[in-house]
Motif scaffolding. Structure first.
Motif, PDB file in Angstrom:
ATOM      1  N   ALA A 292      18.879   4.804 -34.691  1.00  0.00           N
ATOM      2  CA  ALA A 292      19.337   3.686 -35.524  1.00  0.00           C
ATOM      3  C   ALA A 292      18.492   3.567 -36.785  1.00  0.00           C
ATOM      4  O   ALA A 292      19.008   3.286 -37.874  1.00  0.00           O
ATOM      5  CB  ALA A 292      19.283   2.384 -34.721  1.00  0.00           C
ATOM      6  N   ILE A 293      17.173   3.800 -36.657  1.00  0.00           N
ATOM      7  CA  ILE A 293      16.289   3.748 -37.827  1.00  0.00           C
ATOM      8  C   ILE A 293      16.662   4.846 -38.817  1.00  0.00           C
ATOM      9  O   ILE A 293      16.688   4.626 -40.034  1.00  0.00           O
ATOM     10  CB  ILE A 293      14.808   3.887 -37.401  1.00  0.00           C
ATOM     11  CG1 ILE A 293      14.378   2.674 -36.573  1.00  0.00           C
ATOM     12  CG2 ILE A 293      13.903   4.010 -38.632  1.00  0.00           C
ATOM     13  CD1 ILE A 293      12.996   2.803 -35.955  1.00  0.00           C
ATOM     14  N   SER A 294      16.973   6.046 -38.324  1.00  0.00           N
ATOM     15  CA  SER A 294      17.344   7.151 -39.213  1.00  0.00           C
ATOM     16  C   SER A 294      18.675   6.857 -39.914  1.00  0.00           C
ATOM     17  O   SER A 294      18.840   7.163 -41.097  1.00  0.00           O
ATOM     18  CB  SER A 294      17.431   8.468 -38.439  1.00  0.00           C
ATOM     19  OG  SER A 294      18.469   8.431 -37.485  1.00  0.00           O
ATOM     20  N   TYR A 295      19.618   6.235 -39.189  1.00  0.00           N
ATOM     21  CA  TYR A 295      20.899   5.851 -39.804  1.00  0.00           C
ATOM     22  C   TYR A 295      20.670   4.783 -40.874  1.00  0.00           C
ATOM     23  O   TYR A 295      21.269   4.838 -41.961  1.00  0.00           O
ATOM     24  CB  TYR A 295      21.863   5.329 -38.740  1.00  0.00           C
ATOM     25  CG  TYR A 295      23.169   4.818 -39.298  1.00  0.00           C
ATOM     26  CD1 TYR A 295      24.102   5.697 -39.846  1.00  0.00           C
ATOM     27  CD2 TYR A 295      23.452   3.453 -39.303  1.00  0.00           C
ATOM     28  CE1 TYR A 295      25.296   5.221 -40.380  1.00  0.00           C
ATOM     29  CE2 TYR A 295      24.644   2.979 -39.827  1.00  0.00           C
ATOM     30  CZ  TYR A 295      25.560   3.867 -40.369  1.00  0.00           C
ATOM     31  OH  TYR A 295      26.739   3.397 -40.900  1.00  0.00           O
ATOM     32  N   ASP A 296      19.788   3.842 -40.586  1.00  0.00           N
ATOM     33  CA  ASP A 296      19.446   2.798 -41.555  1.00  0.00           C
ATOM     34  C   ASP A 296      18.871   3.414 -42.836  1.00  0.00           C
ATOM     35  O   ASP A 296      19.225   3.020 -43.943  1.00  0.00           O
ATOM     36  CB  ASP A 296      18.427   1.840 -40.925  1.00  0.00           C
ATOM     37  CG  ASP A 296      17.869   0.848 -41.921  1.00  0.00           C
ATOM     38  OD1 ASP A 296      18.613  -0.052 -42.340  1.00  0.00           O
ATOM     39  OD2 ASP A 296      16.688   0.996 -42.296  1.00  0.00           O
ATOM     40  N   ARG A 297      17.979   4.403 -42.690  1.00  0.00           N
ATOM     41  CA  ARG A 297      17.386   5.081 -43.859  1.00  0.00           C
ATOM     42  C   ARG A 297      18.453   5.869 -44.626  1.00  0.00           C
ATOM     43  O   ARG A 297      18.415   5.931 -45.862  1.00  0.00           O
ATOM     44  CB  ARG A 297      16.259   6.014 -43.420  1.00  0.00           C
ATOM     45  CG  ARG A 297      15.024   5.332 -42.840  1.00  0.00           C
ATOM     46  CD  ARG A 297      14.364   4.379 -43.842  1.00  0.00           C
ATOM     47  NE  ARG A 297      15.009   3.065 -43.874  1.00  0.00           N
ATOM     48  CZ  ARG A 297      15.011   2.254 -44.903  1.00  0.00           C
ATOM     49  NH1 ARG A 297      14.431   2.612 -46.032  1.00  0.00           N
ATOM     50  NH2 ARG A 297      15.618   1.084 -44.845  1.00  0.00           N
ATOM     51  N   TYR A 298      19.405   6.461 -43.897  1.00  0.00           N
ATOM     52  CA  TYR A 298      20.500   7.205 -44.550  1.00  0.00           C
ATOM     53  C   TYR A 298      21.323   6.261 -45.431  1.00  0.00           C
ATOM     54  O   TYR A 298      21.623   6.567 -46.592  1.00  0.00           O
ATOM     55  CB  TYR A 298      21.384   7.863 -43.492  1.00  0.00           C
ATOM     56  CG  TYR A 298      22.780   8.145 -43.963  1.00  0.00           C
ATOM     57  CD1 TYR A 298      23.037   9.173 -44.869  1.00  0.00           C
ATOM     58  CD2 TYR A 298      23.851   7.364 -43.526  1.00  0.00           C
ATOM     59  CE1 TYR A 298      24.334   9.418 -45.324  1.00  0.00           C
ATOM     60  CE2 TYR A 298      25.136   7.594 -43.972  1.00  0.00           C
ATOM     61  CZ  TYR A 298      25.380   8.626 -44.876  1.00  0.00           C
ATOM     62  OH  TYR A 298      26.650   8.850 -45.323  1.00  0.00           O
ATOM     63  N   VAL A 299      21.683   5.108 -44.875  1.00  0.00           N
ATOM     64  CA  VAL A 299      22.492   4.139 -45.639  1.00  0.00           C
ATOM     65  C   VAL A 299      21.697   3.625 -46.837  1.00  0.00           C
ATOM     66  O   VAL A 299      22.229   3.518 -47.944  1.00  0.00           O
ATOM     67  CB  VAL A 299      22.938   2.968 -44.739  1.00  0.00           C
ATOM     68  CG1 VAL A 299      23.706   1.928 -45.566  1.00  0.00           C
ATOM     69  CG2 VAL A 299      23.810   3.464 -43.594  1.00  0.00           C
ATOM     70  N   ALA A 300      20.408   3.335 -46.643  1.00  0.00           N
ATOM     71  CA  ALA A 300      19.574   2.789 -47.730  1.00  0.00           C
ATOM     72  C   ALA A 300      19.440   3.755 -48.898  1.00  0.00           C
ATOM     73  O   ALA A 300      19.437   3.333 -50.059  1.00  0.00           O
ATOM     74  CB  ALA A 300      18.188   2.440 -47.184  1.00  0.00           C
ATOM     75  N   ILE A 301      19.360   5.055 -48.612  1.00  0.00           N
ATOM     76  CA  ILE A 301      19.135   6.050 -49.666  1.00  0.00           C
ATOM     77  C   ILE A 301      20.447   6.605 -50.222  1.00  0.00           C
ATOM     78  O   ILE A 301      20.582   6.808 -51.427  1.00  0.00           O
ATOM     79  CB  ILE A 301      18.246   7.200 -49.130  1.00  0.00           C
ATOM     80  CG1 ILE A 301      16.828   6.661 -48.873  1.00  0.00           C
ATOM     81  CG2 ILE A 301      18.189   8.376 -50.106  1.00  0.00           C
ATOM     82  CD1 ILE A 301      15.922   7.614 -48.142  1.00  0.00           C
ATOM     83  N   CYS A 302      21.414   6.827 -49.346  1.00  0.00           N
ATOM     84  CA  CYS A 302      22.668   7.458 -49.785  1.00  0.00           C
ATOM     85  C   CYS A 302      23.733   6.450 -50.239  1.00  0.00           C
ATOM     86  O   CYS A 302      24.612   6.798 -51.031  1.00  0.00           O
ATOM     87  CB  CYS A 302      23.233   8.329 -48.656  1.00  0.00           C
ATOM     88  SG  CYS A 302      22.133   9.675 -48.172  1.00  0.00           S
ATOM     89  N   ASN A 303      23.669   5.209 -49.731  1.00  0.00           N
ATOM     90  CA  ASN A 303      24.631   4.183 -50.135  1.00  0.00           C
ATOM     91  C   ASN A 303      23.911   2.870 -50.448  1.00  0.00           C
ATOM     92  O   ASN A 303      24.181   1.830 -49.816  1.00  0.00           O
ATOM     93  CB  ASN A 303      25.663   3.944 -49.018  1.00  0.00           C
ATOM     94  CG  ASN A 303      26.528   5.147 -48.773  1.00  0.00           C
ATOM     95  OD1 ASN A 303      27.419   5.479 -49.558  1.00  0.00           O
ATOM     96  ND2 ASN A 303      26.271   5.824 -47.659  1.00  0.00           N
ATOM     97  N   PRO A 304      23.006   2.874 -51.410  1.00  0.00           N
ATOM     98  CA  PRO A 304      22.184   1.670 -51.664  1.00  0.00           C
ATOM     99  C   PRO A 304      22.998   0.450 -52.094  1.00  0.00           C
ATOM    100  O   PRO A 304      22.642  -0.678 -51.747  1.00  0.00           O
ATOM    101  CB  PRO A 304      21.232   2.116 -52.775  1.00  0.00           C
ATOM    102  CG  PRO A 304      21.888   3.295 -53.415  1.00  0.00           C
ATOM    103  CD  PRO A 304      22.658   3.977 -52.334  1.00  0.00           C
ATOM    104  N   LEU A 305      24.091   0.664 -52.823  1.00  0.00           N
ATOM    105  CA  LEU A 305      24.889  -0.473 -53.299  1.00  0.00           C
ATOM    106  C   LEU A 305      25.651  -1.154 -52.163  1.00  0.00           C
ATOM    107  O   LEU A 305      25.966  -2.349 -52.246  1.00  0.00           O
ATOM    108  CB  LEU A 305      25.875  -0.010 -54.382  1.00  0.00           C
ATOM    109  CG  LEU A 305      25.238   0.561 -55.660  1.00  0.00           C
ATOM    110  CD1 LEU A 305      26.317   1.025 -56.633  1.00  0.00           C
ATOM    111  CD2 LEU A 305      24.322  -0.474 -56.318  1.00  0.00           C
ATOM    112  N   LEU A 306      25.960  -0.394 -51.113  1.00  0.00           N
ATOM    113  CA  LEU A 306      26.703  -0.949 -49.974  1.00  0.00           C
ATOM    114  C   LEU A 306      25.792  -1.262 -48.788  1.00  0.00           C
ATOM    115  O   LEU A 306      26.271  -1.623 -47.714  1.00  0.00           O
ATOM    116  CB  LEU A 306      27.791   0.041 -49.529  1.00  0.00           C
ATOM    117  CG  LEU A 306      28.899   0.347 -50.539  1.00  0.00           C
ATOM    118  CD1 LEU A 306      29.820   1.430 -50.000  1.00  0.00           C
ATOM    119  CD2 LEU A 306      29.699  -0.922 -50.846  1.00  0.00           C
TER     120      LEU A 306
END
Length: 315
Positions: free
Chosen positions: A117-131
């Protein structure tokens, strides 16, 4: 004769880490220090991420639950292991042994998927920062931790009930310092093929599926970072993920070594060393890694300490 061999056991004897008398006192002091550091570090992380307003983000929400799982499985094992250093014969009752195995499996399995879940959170933060705020809503975060807890409880009950509903022989000495599945299997008189298969399937699924989520997330993160034009942006993104990658490498590496090797390759001594590492050392490393490499946590500690000092100064 067969009925005597299948007598109901009331307790087990845990052999502990070593039987060398000259090492008992130094090891007791060492592991007591490590365990206390684990308790203080993880409790500190839990409290800090709960009370500090600047740490009310999805990443710290997951770090809080990582600390809960670390504290959970280290406490399931640590105190009983420490007792072994100060008593001549460390016994554990039949039902306490079952409870120890169940608690250990619950927390160690939960940690797999919380790291995912932490790795998915980092993926969203870096790859989809606006969303990011939309995707990682409070509801999503709770789902991502509730599912691992529910699943790990199911796995724990399945393995524990299967194990302790089987017939143990009269021999009750566990070649370990806690009630783990592998040492307990060697004490069973009944056919162990079904339990071994269930354990292997579940352990493989947990390791592979959670690790796959981590690897895919970080592969996409690396691709996104390499596409960044700013060197400063790339450095910030890498430093954000560095702590988590360190924890993942240590945690998965140890458990793959421990549980995914052939049974014939298992050695009691190496298993004990590996078990000591992931039951006591890793729960100490996680809060240290996330606090020492994280400015937000350092500032939160400073703010909380100032508040405590102000409270005492006004008393």
């Amino acid at each position: 004769m067969e009925e005597d061999n299948l007598t109901m056991l009331n307790e087990f004897i845990l052999l502990g880490i070593t039987n060398r008398l000259e090492l008992q006192a130094p090891l007791f002091g060492l592991f007591l220090t490590i365990y206390m550091m684990s308790v203080v570090g993880n409790l500190g992380m839990i409290i800090l991420t709960k009370i500090d307003s600047k740490l009310q983000t999805p990443m710290y929400f997951f770090l809080r639950h990582l600390a809960i799982t670390d504290l959970g499985y280290s406490t399931a094992v640590g105190p009983k292991m420490l007792v072994n250093f100060v008593v001549n014969e460390n016994t554990i009752s039949y039902y306490c042994c079952a409870a120890q195995l169940a608690l250990f499996v619950v927390f160690i399995t939960s940690e797999f998927f919380i790291l995912s879940a932490i790795s998915y959170d980092r993926y969203v933060a870096i790859c989809n920062p606006l969303l990011y705020a939309v995707i990682m809503s409070q509801r999503t975060c709770w789902v991502l931790v509730a599912i691992p807890y529910l699943y790990s409880t199911f796995v724990s009950l399945l393995v524990t009930i299967k194990m302790f509903n089987s017939s143990f022989c009269g021999y009750n000495v566990i070649q370990h310092f806690y009630c783990d599945s592998n040492p307990l299997l060697s004490l069973l008189c009944s056919n162990t093929n079904e339990i071994e298969l269930i354990t292997l399937i579940l352990a493989s699924f947990d390791l592979i599926s959670s690790l796959l989520i981590v690897l895919v997330s970080y592969l996409l993160i690396i691709v996104a970072i390499l596409r960044m034009n700013s060197a400063e942006g790339r450095h910030k993104a890498f430093s954000t993920c560095g702590s988590h990658l360190t924890v993942v490498a240590v945690f998965y590496g140890t458990l793959i070594f421990m549980y995914m090797q052939p049974k014939s390759s298992h050695s009691t001594d190496t298993d004990k060393v590996a078990s000591t590492f992931y039951t006591l050392i890793i729960p100490v490393l996680n809060p240290l890694i996330y606090s020492l490499r994280n400015k937000d946590v350092k500032y939160a500690v400073h703010r909380t300490w100032k508040k405590i000092c102000n409270i005492f100064s006004t008393v």
